[in-house]
Design a protein around this motif. Structure first.
Motif, mmCIF file in Angstrom:
data_model
loop_
_atom_site.group_PDB
_atom_site.id
_atom_site.type_symbol
_atom_site.label_atom_id
_atom_site.label_comp_id
_atom_site.label_asym_id
_atom_site.label_seq_id
_atom_site.Cartn_x
_atom_site.Cartn_y
_atom_site.Cartn_z
ATOM 1 N N LYS A 53 45.740 38.375 34.097
ATOM 2 C CA LYS A 53 45.057 38.444 35.394
ATOM 3 C C LYS A 53 43.716 37.716 35.315
ATOM 4 C CE LYS A 53 43.430 41.911 38.762
ATOM 5 N NZ LYS A 53 43.253 43.363 38.991
ATOM 6 N N GLU A 54 43.010 37.871 34.198
ATOM 7 C CA GLU A 54 41.699 37.213 34.032
ATOM 8 C C GLU A 54 41.828 35.696 34.058
ATOM 9 O OE1 GLU A 54 41.309 41.331 32.866
ATOM 10 O OE2 GLU A 54 42.732 39.781 32.241
ATOM 11 N N GLU A 55 42.921 35.198 33.492
ATOM 12 C CA GLU A 55 43.101 33.747 33.433
ATOM 13 C C GLU A 55 43.244 33.130 34.820
ATOM 14 O OE1 GLU A 55 46.091 30.455 31.435
ATOM 15 O OE2 GLU A 55 46.092 32.509 30.635
ATOM 16 N N LEU A 56 43.663 33.920 35.794
ATOM 17 C CA LEU A 56 43.762 33.436 37.168
ATOM 18 C C LEU A 56 42.407 32.960 37.689
ATOM 19 C CD1 LEU A 56 46.072 36.258 38.503
ATOM 20 C CD2 LEU A 56 46.609 33.815 38.685
ATOM 21 N N VAL A 57 41.354 33.522 37.147
ATOM 22 C CA VAL A 57 39.997 33.135 37.523
ATOM 23 C C VAL A 57 39.418 32.143 36.521
ATOM 24 C CG1 VAL A 57 37.638 33.956 37.914
ATOM 25 C CG2 VAL A 57 39.583 35.356 38.648
ATOM 26 N N LEU A 58 39.503 32.498 35.246
ATOM 27 C CA LEU A 58 38.784 31.751 34.221
ATOM 28 C C LEU A 58 39.399 30.402 33.877
ATOM 29 C CD1 LEU A 58 37.855 34.709 31.854
ATOM 30 C CD2 LEU A 58 36.428 33.602 33.576
ATOM 31 N N HIS A 59 40.611 30.112 34.374
ATOM 32 C CA HIS A 59 41.191 28.796 34.104
ATOM 33 C C HIS A 59 40.302 27.682 34.649
ATOM 34 C CE1 HIS A 59 42.429 28.966 38.328
ATOM 35 N NE2 HIS A 59 42.616 27.677 38.245
ATOM 36 N N ARG A 60 39.455 28.028 35.619
ATOM 37 C CA ARG A 60 38.559 27.019 36.185
ATOM 38 C C ARG A 60 37.529 26.515 35.175
ATOM 39 N NH1 ARG A 60 36.987 28.345 42.481
ATOM 40 N NH2 ARG A 60 39.108 28.215 43.332
#
Length: 209
Positions: A59-66
């Protein structure tokens, strides 16, 4: 499979990944990271949960991929610096260029959407914690560019630079989040960058960096 089919399939995957990420961030900004489930994100993006997790590992990667585009950036800057330019001079110039470009990674932006996104990252504990994984990878890449593998001095300087960059970015974002004028904040950010790198140089120069 033809080259054309492969290209179309790749494009479709990219669009699916982007649609999932955009749906997730829109929901997070509207309701908060912890208040949105993965199932709700999948439904909003019109994909299944298994499909979502094929594109994003958490779920965190949905944001932090940026932040992924900036992974290893400091190391690349050091490796590509002109002859006669010290690593710290190259890194300082790069940070000032990011400020001038209003790059979100510098914390300096006049975009309400980007400010809201950074607030989401900085003020959500699980996101802040996972961000350190990205920073750790960036620090290791910079240390490798600064010196041989296992060089403790290079690792220490890389860690100091990474910490300084994050402090500068957060301080800049915090002023903007409080409503300060972006032009005034830009001047402060440049001055604080100079001060931060002066502090780094006081210790680094004696070690040949």
């Amino acid at each position: 499979m033809s080259e054309s089919d492969t290209g179309l399939r790749t494009l479709k995957k990219q669009r699916t990944r982007q649609a999932i990420a955009e749906a997730a961030i829109a929901l997070f900004l509207a309701r908060g990271f912890d208040q949105v489930s993965v199932a709700e994100i999948a439904a909003a993006a019109e994909v299944s949960k298994p499909t979502l997790f094929r594109y994003f590992g958490s779920k965190e990667e949905l944001v932090l991929h940026r932040f992924a585009d900036h992974l290893g950036e400091a190391g690349r800057v050091v490796r590509a610096r002109p002859t006669g330019t010290t690593p710290l001079d190259a890194l300082e110039r790069h940070h000032l260029e990011r400020l001038a470009a209003r790059d979100p990674s510098s914390g300096l932006t006049d975009s309400p959407e980007v400010l809201a996104f950074l607030r989401l990252v900085y003020e959500t504990p699980s996101l802040s914690a996972h961000l350190f994984d990205y920073l750790d990878a960036d620090t290791r890449a910079l240390a490798e560019a600064l010196g041989p593998d296992g060089n403790v001095t290079a690792r220490l300087l890389a860690a100091q630079y990474t910490a300084v960059r994050q402090v500068l970015a957060h301080a800049t974002w915090a002023r903007l989040a409080e409503g300060q004028d972006v032009g005034e904040v830009a001047v402060l950010a440049a001055a604080e960058t100079a001060e931060a790198f002066a502090l780094l140089r006081d210790g680094a120069a004696a070690r040949g960096f």
